[in-house]
Design a protein around this motif. Structure first.
Motif, short mmCIF file in Angstrom:
data_model
loop_
_atom_site.label_atom_id
_atom_site.label_comp_id
_atom_site.label_asym_id
_atom_site.label_seq_id
_atom_site.Cartn_x
_atom_site.Cartn_y
_atom_site.Cartn_z
N GLU A 1 -2.42 14.30 4.81
CA GLU A 1 -2.37 14.42 3.36
C GLU A 1 -1.79 15.77 2.94
OE1 GLU A 1 -3.18 12.11 1.22
OE2 GLU A 1 -2.73 13.39 -0.50
N ALA B 1 1.30 3.89 -2.96
CA ALA B 1 0.85 5.25 -2.64
C ALA B 1 1.89 6.28 -3.05
CB ALA B 1 0.54 5.37 -1.15
N GLY C 1 6.28 11.03 -4.11
CA GLY C 1 5.34 10.98 -3.01
C GLY C 1 6.00 10.63 -1.70
N ASP D 1 3.22 6.62 -8.17
CA ASP D 1 2.00 6.70 -8.94
C ASP D 1 2.10 5.81 -10.18
OD1 ASP D 1 -0.54 7.58 -9.26
OD2 ASP D 1 0.06 9.19 -10.63
N SER E 1 1.44 15.63 0.64
CA SER E 1 1.29 15.93 -0.79
C SER E 1 2.27 17.01 -1.25
CB SER E 1 -0.14 16.35 -1.07
OG SER E 1 -0.43 17.54 -0.37
N GLU F 1 4.90 8.88 2.25
CA GLU F 1 3.89 8.26 3.10
C GLU F 1 4.54 7.98 4.45
OE1 GLU F 1 0.81 7.52 1.95
OE2 GLU F 1 0.00 6.18 3.46
N ARG G 1 0.84 -1.20 0.00
CA ARG G 1 0.00 0.00 0.00
C ARG G 1 0.88 1.25 0.00
NH1 ARG G 1 -1.39 3.70 3.00
NH2 ARG G 1 -0.12 2.94 4.72
N ALA G 2 1.90 1.23 0.87
CA ALA G 2 2.76 2.41 0.98
C ALA G 2 3.52 2.65 -0.32
CB ALA G 2 3.73 2.23 2.14
#
Lengths: 361, 262, 206
Positions: free
Chosen positions: B136, B50, B117, B53, B140, B119, B46-47
């Motif tokens: 977020e 995330a 990104g 992309d 971001s 996380e 998931r990380a």
């Protein structure tokens, strides 16, 4: 001490510590000016030093000494400062009233101690601080900081600082959002960094003279060093505060600051900067000298003030926070019972008496 | 005197208790271990997806840096897209936070100059202040951030430089830890990914020394889709490439393979 | 209190009159550390309940077999075994909760509430009373943690059981309530309030 502003002539035990046995039997204050009745005889254990000072008398003088600082903060921050001071003042008095009522104790809110807590708390807050936060801080300061321990004289920590510490933990963003004084900012409410934060995070030292007169961002009572100094000297002149405490505190701050300065003059500010910024003056003259939360013995007072001063500078220079005055005093407050015990003068037979210096501290 | 009160009784009691409890635990562990491993893998996946992309799979590379006492293994995840193309790299950055360490998954685009990104995987910073690094809004900011010469921060104002992020008001320390951890992690992994050194490398079993890696600055304009590796084509299933194909490509690094095992 | 022989009495004792947190002040570490939200409090409470019930049952069953000199190590091994069981279970089926509780699940081992029940009760009583006693203690621990966690969550995050009831626009959360300081303040006030009402009830009864 005849210049007592409220002309109170009550004979009173000078030491608030002694209020464990209830000598502070207050007469119902009359509406206009509070003139308590003179109790004929005080039967109590030692200390037996008595003078004509009363708790309200001293407290009212402290308020008088704080008044210039309040006025200056109102000059610098205009309406923000005024409304904050008034809010804290009334929130503290109301909380004190409700707590005493709940506990079934005589209502002694006129003695001024809650008022001082309110003013001191207001002076430690940034001008843009929301009023609901100020109310929460005041309630915490009085209810948890003072009344829960048993009221005036029994509290371990300085109530105003405890309220401020609670707010620091509760609203960490709001309490570090500073605005420029109205005297420099053309636009209202420009956020700015305090001189301490500038020093700590960006390495910019502010001009000493500006710091001295206080035309900088900061909390209400941390801007103008000179006015606080005047208030403190007035209290010293009246004999309410012991010179050891502010001197030990400021001296220790200066020396520790000098030590760091010589270690690395690029990274750490000079000693004078430490004395003129932040809560140093407010803390040294009005919080370190708090009669209830400081030791009673000479040696204890020296240890208290000097250690607190060293801790304050260490927090400023090495800690994560730009300001360390609050935590330094609170931390040392918790040592007061121990200091009192360790430094208690020994009484061996005759000749030696328990010494309480300065009459009131 | 019964057996219970002798020394033997005590020894037996403790031994039996330990064996029984230990056996019970071993059995239960066998039962739930696959689930725990699946949870960990799902979290890792998931990380990585995330922060990278478009990636649909990834491969793990464990690289050793330093030597002797200071030897350290860093793990690089190579993100792979649907077509088996390189999507970028993900790696774990770690720094000392206010309360405990802050652990982050950082994604780097295949161009080797911008981040894709961030996380935050683990943090126990002050709630309401430092823990905003996991929000977020803060994370971001790192999308598209330039890493050269280094990632940095500004306070209380909008960043003007492409390498800067805006620190969280009142939690500068946490923000600084994040950017510093990213910088130090980038410095560590750069030698391995520089000039697509990992492009043709497959799998998990590699142990090159970093100091021997040569090569100029990354060709920043080069697009990721151009080069396709045959090795990747057969290996881009959903999961990390746990296969043991030891298929080195020495085009870009002349390192001696010491066949490090782990 | 302890003389009440009925099973229901054994159970209710842990809920109120000898509540592990508010009266006996046992298990303070988890009570203070993980009560920062209602869910965490509930998870910690239920995990502890599971451990205390299982450990007490087992201790009660083997109470006649264990030599007095080594009973404490034996109990500790049993408790640690069940704690590890609970830890693995949480990690496998509730990874999010396990992450939140962090090291405090393994630390249930040293929760003196559990050792206390094993040593003071289960080692001297039959199985059924031991189970009821442990269950009451566990539920007593759980409800205090849930209430404490909920209070701290409402004031500290404006939500209850992760459901936001006070948005940030109308209520600026009191960060302090999520911090350790908030745990001490809330638990202190909670115990103070409970004692106040208890004293008042006693005054009335007299």
């Amino acid at each position: 001490m005849t210049e007592d502003i409220n002309k109170t002539e009550k004979t009173e035990l000078p030491k608030p510590e002694a209020s464990a046995l209830p000598p502070k039997k207050k007469a119902k204050p009359k509406a206009a000016d509070a003139v308590p009745e003179v109790p004929g005889l005080v039967v109590s254990s030692s200390p037996h030093f008595l003078n004509t000072e009363s708790v309200p008398g001293i407290m009212h003088n402290v308020i008088l000494a704080l008044l210039p600082a309040c006025l200056v903060s109102i000059y610098f921050f205009r309406f923000d400062a005024l409304i904050l001071i008034v809010t804290c003042l009334f929130a503290c008095l109301l909380t004190e009233y409700l707590c005493l009522k709940f506990r079934g104790k005589p209502i002694v809110i006129y003695d001024g101690s809650a008022a001082i807590t309110g003013i001191l708390l207001a002076l430690t807050l940034p001008p843009s601080f929301p009023l609901y936060g100020a109310v929460i801080g005041s309630v915490f300061a009085i209810a948890i900081g003072k009344q829960i321990f048993g009221g005036l004289g029994l509290n371990i920590f300085n109530p105003a600082l405890l309220g401020r510490a609670f707010l620091q933990a509760t609203y960490p963003v709001l309490i570090t959002t500073w605005t420029e004084p109205a005297t420099i900012g053309t636009v209202d409410g420009v956020t700015a960094a305090t001189p301490l934060a500038l020093m700590k995070f960006e390495g910019i030292a502010s001009d000493h003279l500006t710091l001295f007169f206080g035309n900088t961002a900061g909390s209400l009572g941390e801007t103008s060093a000179v006015i606080l100094l005047l208030g403190g000297l007035y209290l010293r002149y009246k004999g309410y505060i012991n010179w050891k405490l502010p001197l030990g505190y400021l001296g220790a701050m200066a020396l520790t600051g000098a030590f760091f300065y010589f270690l690395d003059s690029q990274k750490y500010p000079d000693p004078l900067f430490h004395l003129l910024t932040g809560g140093a003056m407010l803390g040294a003259w009005f919080m370190v000298t708090d009669m209830v939360t400081t030791p009673v013995t000479n040696l204890g007072q020296w240890i208290f003030a000097i250690t607190a001063g060293i801790i304050a500078v260490i927090i400023r220079n090495l800690g994560g926070l730009p300001e360390g005055v609050m935590y330094s005093i609170l931390l040392m407050n918790s040592f007061v019972p121990l200091l009192n015990r360790w430094t208690r003068p020994r009484v061996f037979g005759k000749g030696l008496t328990v010494e309480t210096k300065g009459g009131t501290s | 005197m019964s057996l219970r009160d002798t020394s033997l009784g005590m020894i037996l009691t403790l031994t039996i208790t330990s064996v029984v409890v230990g056996g019970l635990l071993a059995g239960f562990y066998q039962l739930v271990a696959p689930r725990i491993e699946a949870n960990r893998l799902a979290e890792e996946k998931r990380a990585i997806f995330a922060v990278l992309d478009g990636a649909t799979g990834y491969e793990i590379f464990d690289k050793e840096i330093g030597s002797g006492e200071e030897k350290e293994v860093i793990r690089i995840f190579k993100g792979i897209g649907k077509e088996g193309e390189l999507k970028g790299y993900a790696f774990v950055a770690e720094g000392p936070g206010f309360a405990d360490k802050i652990v982050m998954m950082v994604g780097l685009n295949a161009d080797e100059v911008t981040l894709s990104g961030l996380e935050v995987l683990y943090q126990i910073e002050t709630p309401g202040l430092g823990n905003k690094i996991a929000e977020e809004k803060f994370e971001s900011q790192f999308i598209g951030l330039h890493i050269k010469p280094k990632v940095w921060y500004v306070k209380n104002k909008k960043p003007t430089k492409p390498t800067d992020i805006q620190a969280i008001t009142g939690a500068t320390i946490s923000s600084v830890v994040v950017v510093k951890a990213i910088n130090s992690a980038i410095t560590k992994i750069m030698p391995f990914i520089k000039n697509r050194a990992l492009e043709f490398e497959v799998g998990q079993k590699a142990g090159e020394d970093s100091e021997t890696v040569e090569g100029g600055l990354g060709e920043e304009g080069e697009s990721a889709e151009e080069v396709k590796s045959p090795a990747l084509q057969e290996n881009h299933d959903e999961h990390d490439g746990h296969d043991k194909n030891h298929d080195h490509n020495h085009d870009h690094d002349s390192g001696e393979s010491n066949g490090g095992e782990r | 209190m302890a003389n009440n022989p009925s099973l229901i009495g054994r159970f209710t004792r842990g809920l109120w009159s000898e509540n592990p947190v508010t009266v006996l002040l046992l298990g303070m570490c988890p009570a203070l550390a993980v009560s920062n939200s209602g869910v965490n409090g509930l998870a910690m409470g239920l995990a502890s309940t599971f451990v205390v019930v299982c450990a007490s049952s087992l201790v009660s069953i083997i109470r006649r077999l264990v030599p007095g000199e080594v009973r404490i190590p034996t109990y500790i091994v049993i408790i640690a075994g069940f704690v590890t069981l609970a830890d693995l279970f949480l990690k496998a089926y509730f990874p999010e909760v396990a992450k939140q509780l962090g090291p405090y699940v393994p630390l249930i081992v040293v929760n003196c509430m559990i050792m206390g029940r094993a040593e003071f009760f289960a080692s001297k009583h039959k199985l059924l009373p031991s189970i009821f006693d442990a269950f009451g203690t566990g539920i007593g621990f759980t409800w205090v943690l849930v209430i404490l966690g909920s209070i701290r969550e409402i004031l500290g995050s404006g939500s209850i059981f992760n459901y936001v009831i006070l948005s940030e626009e109308v209520f600026v959360p009191w960060v302090v309530m999520i911090l350790p300081a908030g745990a001490f303040i809330s638990l202190g006030l909670m115990i103070g309030l409970i004692n106040y009402f208890k004293l008042r009830a006693e005054d009335k009864a007299l």
